[in-house]
Design an enzyme around this catalytic site. Structure first.
Site, mmCIF file in Angstrom:
data_model
loop_
_atom_site.group_PDB
_atom_site.id
_atom_site.type_symbol
_atom_site.label_atom_id
_atom_site.label_comp_id
_atom_site.label_asym_id
_atom_site.label_seq_id
_atom_site.Cartn_x
_atom_site.Cartn_y
_atom_site.Cartn_z
ATOM 1 N N HIS A 1 -11.320 -6.209 9.068
ATOM 2 C CA HIS A 1 -12.024 -6.020 7.792
ATOM 3 C C HIS A 1 -13.327 -5.251 8.006
ATOM 4 O O HIS A 1 -14.265 -5.399 7.241
ATOM 5 C CB HIS A 1 -12.353 -7.370 7.135
ATOM 6 C CG HIS A 1 -11.157 -8.084 6.600
ATOM 7 N ND1 HIS A 1 -10.286 -8.776 7.395
ATOM 8 C CD2 HIS A 1 -10.688 -8.228 5.331
ATOM 9 C CE1 HIS A 1 -9.332 -9.317 6.660
ATOM 10 N NE2 HIS A 1 -9.550 -9.001 5.396
ATOM 11 N N GLU B 1 0.811 -1.220 0.000
ATOM 12 C CA GLU B 1 0.000 0.000 0.000
ATOM 13 C C GLU B 1 0.843 1.268 0.000
ATOM 14 O O GLU B 1 0.514 2.242 -0.678
ATOM 15 C CB GLU B 1 -0.953 0.004 1.206
ATOM 16 C CG GLU B 1 -2.137 -0.960 1.107
ATOM 17 C CD GLU B 1 -1.777 -2.430 1.321
ATOM 18 O OE1 GLU B 1 -0.605 -2.714 1.664
ATOM 19 O OE2 GLU B 1 -2.657 -3.290 1.154
#
Ligand SMILES: Cc1ncc(C[n+]2csc(CCOP(=O)(O)OP(=O)(O)O)c2C)c(N)n1
Length: 658
Positions: A464, A397
């Site tokens: 998540h 990322e």
């Protein structure tokens, strides 16, 4: 030191000498000024000039170069006017940052230089993005980026080299191995023999170069640049050199063994080359003196210009006005043709229509290409737009956010899909430190949208399910959108893409496939900073965003007696406080519902602003409702208990009855 002239002309030899002499003399002057208290801090590159000068000389002026804090020679070789450099270091107007950042922390498109941020590593990923833009435009250019050996220990180094290799980007990664990272010697920094040994692991070519030998640096880098322009690919270089002064002047060199200093003093890149040129008859003693006098005059004249400049001053309005690049919002109307589609479809449609509008818009993310992304939002995109514009990324990322910054520097637009908003923590640094600050610092925009599939209620546990918008609403320089409905998602996403500033675009996963709406089929936009009043009432005001809006409506439907204004904020930065104030002045009661945990969230800020601006209009304390102050739990009942829906109902009834 052995010098090989090869096919270099006498003029080139002299030029290289003079180009090294100038940064050395500037530094010597700065050390004097530092002792006189006329400048605040100095990071010395004395002894390392051959690397900055040799690499810059091997590049073409239109090729980007990304220096670090010891690369004054990059700036002087690119002919950045000295008065501007001196003003920059004194925080004055003729510098490059309007006094907003110090030393070498700036870039300039005029000279194709992109300066560092203090965190060091992100530079490497930015170089990837710049090179990617060149490659996509089929420009045969090299991008050169510097790093110290210390910063090679950062994850950014690994990520950027890996991406460059997987994408075959024309980047020259230049490690200046100068023996110490602050006080840390190389043996405590890494455990391979040479840092270029790592290139093998990335599937990359590499070279070791004597960083104190200007002819070796220039000739080898020149040859490699030609090779890269012909056949684009990344190459890792390790320049062996030594840091002859402290990390910065105040920190000294007590921890460096005396014999090392003596050994490297003998290898000084300038005095050795000078002796060589004298021996070769290329340079005469009188010429050296004349050149030194010329440079000295240039330094003194330009220093006077900088010293004569007044200290920077500014106003609140000016400073606030420079955080974001100006954006001239263009409204595209919704047409009457609609299709009943889901939230995911609306996001997908917005992306697709924006990809049609902008040829130089690139989407990057994990598994987004042929696989279509984990939520299938980019399904079919590779067939339509090709794999060059719809790019699968390795799991990295930070490098990808940095690469998006690089694309923007080189004039392109980028969208990143975080696979889950939770994973943004791995790309947090370049978002909050590079993208967010770059316009304020040196006027460069970050034309990047980060898509953030977020939120709980889907049984996905602590990693998540987070809704982490407050990490970003806190950071000046970022915009944050958080739509609750498909048609808003499409219109706001189109605006986010048009906007040249960095936008965090939150998409609640729980809404993806559960919320349908008649969405206009055409390309349209919606403005940021305009809340939507979904229902009108007089009893109280409910303000929320994202999934919270749906929970609020659901609960209100259970209680038809509560005649409420319901405000969907839609964007959190900018935040439409005026609509909230107007509603509160009418209803006199406010409850704010957010999915995020309560402390430090948007609800707290809205509450504070309402207290400040609408106190006389309030008939009850403002209520805030949010999730429990715990990580997001997995099991269904625990998650229900964590989320604020039930607590909202109780708080709503309490406020109504107040
Ligand atoms: C992320 C981060 N950690 C720590 C620092 C503090 N710091 C600044 S420069 C530096 C040493 C860097 O060493 P190296 O990369 O070898 O470059 P050099 O200074 O030797 O040229 C350190 C530890 C920082 N700026 N950023």
């Amino acid at each position: 030191m052995r010098y090989h002239i090869g096919d270099l002309t006498q003029e080139k030899l002299l030029e290289l000498y003079k180009e090294m002499l100038k940064p050395r003399m500037i530094e010597e002057k700065m050390l004097v000024l530092l002792r006189q208290g006329k400048i605040s801090k100095w990071f010395s590159g004395i002894g390392q000039e051959a690397i900055s000068v040799g690499v810059t000389q091997a590049l073409k002026p239109e090729e980007y170069i990304l220096p670090m804090h010891r690369n004054l020679g990059v700036f002087t070789s690119r002919k950045v006017p000295l008065n501007r450099l001196f003003s920059q270091w004194q925080g004055k107007k003729s510098g490059f940052t309007n006094g907003r950042d110090r030393s070498f922390h700036f870039g300039t498109q005029e000279y194709k230089i992109v300066g560092m941020i203090s965190h060091l590593g992100p530079q490497l990923g930015v170089a990837d993005g710049i090179a990617l833009a060149d490659m996509l435009r089929r420009k045969r250019r090299v991008t050169a980026v510097f790093t110290g050996e210390g910063a090679t220990s950062e994850g950014d180094f690994h990520e950027a080299l890996n991406v460059a290799s997987v994408w075959n980007l024309p980047v020259l990664f230049c490690i200046e191995n100068n023996g110490y990272g602050l006080s840390t010697p190389t043996k405590e920094q890494y455990n391979c023999k040479d840092l270029v040994d790592r290139a093998k692991g990335y599937g990359m070519e590499s070279r070791i170069i004597d960083g104190n030998n200007i002819l070796e640096v220039y000739s080898k880098v020149n040859e490699l640049c030609k090779a890269i322009r012909k056949r684009p690919r990344p190459i890792l270089l390790e320049f062996k050199t030594f840091r002859m002064r402290g990390h910065e002047e105040a920190s000294g060199t007590k921890y460096v063994p005396e014999k090392l200093m003596k050994k490297w003093a003998k290898k000084d890149p300038i005095s050795n080359f000078e002796t060589f040129l004298l021996e070769q008859g290329v340079l005469g003693g009188a010429q050296i003196e004349a050149e030194k006098e010329k440079i000295s005059d240039e330094i003194n004249d330009n220093l006077k210009l900088a010293f004569d400049e007044p200290q920077m001053e500014s106003t609140e309005i000016k400073e606030l006005g420079n955080v974001y690049q100006e954006f001239d919002y263009k409204h595209f109307e919704k047409n009457v043709d609609t299709k009943n589609i889901r939230f995911v479809d609306a996001v997908s449609e917005g992306l697709e229509q924006s990809m049609d509008r902008y040829n130089e818009l690139i989407i990057m993310g994990q598994d987004i290409a042929d696989y279509g992304g984990v939520f299938k939002i980019t399904e079919g995109f590779t067939e339509k737009f090709g794999k060059k514009r719809v790019r699968n990324t390795p799991i990295c990322e930070s490098a990808i956010v940095s690469a998006a910054m690089g694309l923007s520097i080189n004039g392109m637009k980028a969208i990143l899909e975080m696979q889950f908003a939770d994973f943004v923590s791995s790309g947090f640094n370049p978002i909050v430190n590079y993208l967010a600050k770059v316009h304020y610092r040196w006027g460069q925009n970050a034309d990047v949208v980060v898509r953030m599939p977020c939120g709980a209620g889907v049984g996905a546990g602590p990693f998540h399910s987070q809704t982490n918008e407050a990490w970003f609403t806190k950071t000046p320089g970022l915009k944050v959108a958080y739509p609750a409905f498909p048609s808003d998602a499409k219109g706001l996403l189109n605006t986010a893409i048009n906007d040249p500033n960095p936008v965090l675009f939150f998409e609640h996963k729980g809404l993806y496939r559960s919320v349908y709406e008649d969405v206009p089929t055409n390309y349209y936009t919606l403005p940021f900073g305009k809340a939507n009043v979904l229902r009108k009432g007089n009893a109280l005001t409910v303000a929320s965003y994202g999934a919270g809006v749906h929970w609020a409506i659901e609960i209100l439907e259970k209680h038809p007696e509560i005649d409420a204004d319901v405000i969907d904020l839609r964007t959190l930065q900018p935040l439409d406080v005026d609509t909230v104030f107007a509603s509160v002045r009418k209803t006199s009661k406010l409850i704010i519902l957010q999915e995020d945990t309560l402390f430090g969230g948007i609800a707290s800020d809205i509450s504070a602003m309402v207290m400040e601006q609408c106190f006389e209009h309030l008939d009850a304390p403002v209520k805030r409702v949010g999730s429990l102050e715990t990580p997001v739990p997995f099991a269904k009942k625990l998650e229900e208990n964590y989320l604020p829906k039930q607590r909202f109902e109780a708080a709503l009834l309490e406020l109504y009855a107040y």
